[in-house]
Design a protein around this motif. Structure first.
Motif: not given
Length: 350
Positions: A147-170
């Motif tokens: 559930p911890v990594t699932r929560a992170m994944s859920d958040f990152m999907q929202g960040a991706h959708n908000k930005r309209g593009r993938p969040v690339q760490l590099d």
């Protein structure tokens, strides 16, 4: 005497009318009437369109899309490739089972299992009762992720959708990374403690949701596996699912022949004798289809102290879950992820 009988008849007639009005009103609010068995299939050109007898009910960000695509490789299993959301959305449910049937695939005589996937089913309050109403013998499949990594994944999907593009760490500068970490903390906590009302947190309290399903279905009708085991090696899980689904016409199906891993990307690739899992190269030859695209989003590092706080919060919920299902998953920090740069990249099963 005749007058008394006439009065009694009038009263009974009025009572019957009131009862019918009540039943019709209740029917509109509860949706389709209870079915002892799924209604007859519709036929077209020798193929049938049947209601599902198995559902993947969750969990969101748990690898359900990959599981559906892999199960679709089996010749005895037909899948609805789009999430229908029939049972969890009132506007769809009120349209009735014939609307639902139209979203199911046309099947041949070899396909015994009709499978639909909508991960929102697991956490929606009225769904278990509605599914039972349609088919009390429905087979239910549940993939559960740490559930911890699932929560992170859920958040990152929202960040991706908000930005309209993938969040690339590099490509993230320090300022952008710190903003994402601040947003993550704000989303998952309130006043320094874990926010139990936050969507990513609420979904991860698995035992609460599972208890609702167990009120309507026996434990043996619910297949539960961990996302981590599935992503590590899906074949044993798929073999177990063959038995769970009780395929009427068993075939010697070689899962390992049809599912391979690209060691460069860590994504699984699927190959079948035809259907949606195949695509054509420009020269017309058939190519494998790999689980890429929106899968395997980068995860940012947790801000200081938040990861430990989440593990402490979920620990009692996880313990109750393990007692309920009679299984224990190895949900520990850092398991099932690969380090890349400053953050974490997932396995491609999201």
């Amino acid at each position: 005497m005749m007058k008394s009988l006439w009065t009694l008849l009038v009263v009974l007639t009025a009572s019957l009318l009131l009862f019918l009005i009540y039943v019709m009103s209740a029917g509109r609010s509860l949706g389709p009437l209870t079915l002892e068995e799924p209604s007859p299939a519709r036929t077209k050109d020798g193929k049938t369109r049947r209601l599902p007898n198995a559902l993947i009910i969750g969990v969101k960000k748990g690898g359900t899309r990959a599981l559906l695509e892999m199960l679709s490789l089996h010749p005895a299993i037909a899948v609805a490739h789009q999430e229908v959301h029939y049972f969890d959305r009132d506007e769809n449910y009120d349209l009735g089972i014939e609307w639902y049937r139209k979203h199911m695939p046309w099947t041949n005589s070899e396909q015994d299992i009709i499978l639909e996937k909508s991960p929102a089913y697991f956490v929606a309050k009225n769904v278990a009762q509605r599914v039972h109403k349609l088919n009390p013998k429905m087979r239910l499949i549940l993939l559960l992720r740490n559930p911890v990594t699932r929560a992170m994944s859920d958040f990152m999907q929202g960040a991706h959708n908000k930005r309209g593009r993938p969040v690339q760490l590099d490509s993230l500068d320090d300022s952008s990374l710190k903003k994402l970490q601040a947003d993550l903390r704000k989303r998952l906590t309130i006043g320094g403690t874990v926010n139990s009302k936050s969507g990513p947190i609420r979904i991860g309290c698995y035992n609460k949701h599972l208890q609702r399903w167990l009120k309507w279905f026996p434990r043996q009708q619910i297949f539960v596996a961990s996302t981590e085991e599935f992503t590590s090696n899906p074949v044993p899980i798929l073999i177990q699912l063959e038995k769970f689904l009780s395929v009427d016409k068993p075939v010697a199906f070689d899962w390992e022949k049809h599912i391979t891993k690209n060691t460069n990307t860590n994504f699984f690739c699927l190959e079948s004798n035809g259907g949606a899992t195949r695509k054509k190269k420009s020269d017309g030859k058939t190519a494998k289809r790999c689980l890429t695209g929106s899968k395997g989003r980068d995860h940012i590092p947790f801000p200081a102290g938040l990861e430990e706080k989440l593990y402490r919060y979920f620990a009692p919920y996880n313990q109750k879950l393990f007692q309920t299902i009679g299984q224990k998953f190895n949900w520990v920090r850092g398991r099932g992820n690969w380090v890349r740069g400053r953050g974490v990249i997932t396995t491609g099963f999201e």
